[in-house]
Design an enzyme around this catalytic site. Structure first.
Site, mmCIF file in Angstrom:
data_model
loop_
_atom_site.group_PDB
_atom_site.id
_atom_site.type_symbol
_atom_site.label_atom_id
_atom_site.label_comp_id
_atom_site.label_asym_id
_atom_site.label_seq_id
_atom_site.Cartn_x
_atom_site.Cartn_y
_atom_site.Cartn_z
ATOM 1 C CB CYS A 33 -1.694 -0.300 -1.745
ATOM 2 S SG CYS A 33 -2.818 -1.623 -2.214
ATOM 3 C CB CYS B 165 -1.806 -1.335 -5.305
ATOM 4 S SG CYS B 165 -3.223 -0.756 -4.331
#
Length: 300
Positions: free
Chosen positions: A45, A48
């Site tokens: 991700c 993230c």
């Protein structure tokens, strides 16, 4: 609970990775002492990788007033499914065993700062903690009128003190001033509307209002013994037991109902259990034991 002058947690203890096996201890139990931020992420991700370090920096800057736990959803799919994580990054904040705030996506630094400030405010007592504890002791000893006066005096000094506000509501409930308790909850300051102490008082009011709907305990026990699959009778028995002051027995019946059919009546057993837990002190043995049993069923 954190208090002024208490030694700060070592920086290494402020941020940790968790697993399905340790989630209850790392998040739910720890949040009874200090707010815990839970960061749901994955190695693939991109956002993230931006949000995670920013959150960690903000947590370290708070110097022990909050903790952070990281959940890799690829390695802990059961937790992600249970908490209905639809996209990442997703961030939840837990306090007193319950999620109280959160957001999705890689937000700006200013939003992270505001988020942390809201959480650190949950555990603070404005220097009036001892007075609240004294009023709580009065209430526990049956001196509800004296407790109400003390809680009111605290609120005169700090109108947004969640502990005093919740305490005043509970004192009015003990005095059977139901309408006054309802009026207080209907006009709770927005800043503390979802505070644990206020939610506890709200839950206590909800439980009190249910007592008029219950039948005799013995009759309901007989109905359940005659037909253990009669979920409505078991639910009504739990209400009657709670109304009779048999809180642990009520929790046991609701746990058994949840074990038999967790989806019955739109998850009524789980909802009622949370209402009972919320009305108890976070450290109450019945609440602690009941939450552990419920969590073990949920994550089984």
């Amino acid at each position: 609970m954190l208090e002024f002058g208490q030694d700060q947690a070592p920086e290494a203890d402020l941020i940790k990775d968790t697993t399905e096996a340790t989630f209850m201890a790392d998040v739910v139990e720890t949040s009874r002492e200090v707010p815990v931020i839970v960061d749901f992420w994955a190695p693939w991700c991109g956002p993230c990788k931006t949000l995670g370090p920013a959150l960690e920096a903000a947590v370290k800057a708070a110097k022990g007033k909050v903790r952070m736990v990281k959940v890799d959803i690829d390695q802990n799919q059961q937790i992600a499914a249970q908490l209905r994580i639809q996209s990442i990054p997703t961030v939840y904040a837990f306090w007193q065993g319950q999620p109280v705030d959160g957001f999705q996506g890689a937000v700006a630094g200013s939003e992270i700062t505001a988020f942390i400030e809201r959480l650190t405010g949950l555990a603070g007592d404005g220097g009036l903690g001892e007075a609240v504890e004294a009023a709580d002791a009065m209430l526990a000893e049956g001196a509800a009128a004296d407790a109400a006066q003390t809680f009111a005096a605290i609120l005169a000094e700090e109108p947004e003190h969640a502990g005093a506000f919740g305490g005043l509501v509970r004192a009015h409930l003990a005095l059977e001033n139901i309408e006054q308790a309802e009026a207080l909850l209907n006009n709770v300051p927005a800043k503390i509307a979802t505070a644990a102490e206020v939610e506890a008082a709200r839950a206590q009011l909800a439980l009190l209002q249910q007592t008029a709907e219950t039948g005799p305990v013995d009759d309901l026990k007989a109905a359940v013994e005659a037909d253990p699959s009669n979920h409505q009778a078991r639910f009504d028995l739990a209400l009657a037991l709670h109304a009779a002051g048999q809180v642990e027995e009520a929790v046991d019946e609701l746990l058994e109902l949840f074990r038999r059919d967790r989806e019955w009546n739109d998850g009524a057993a789980k909802s009622q259990l949370f209402t009972i837990f919320d009305a108890l002190k976070p450290t109450d043995p019945i609440a602690l034991k009941g939450r552990r049993k419920l969590s073990s069923m949920i994550f089984a």
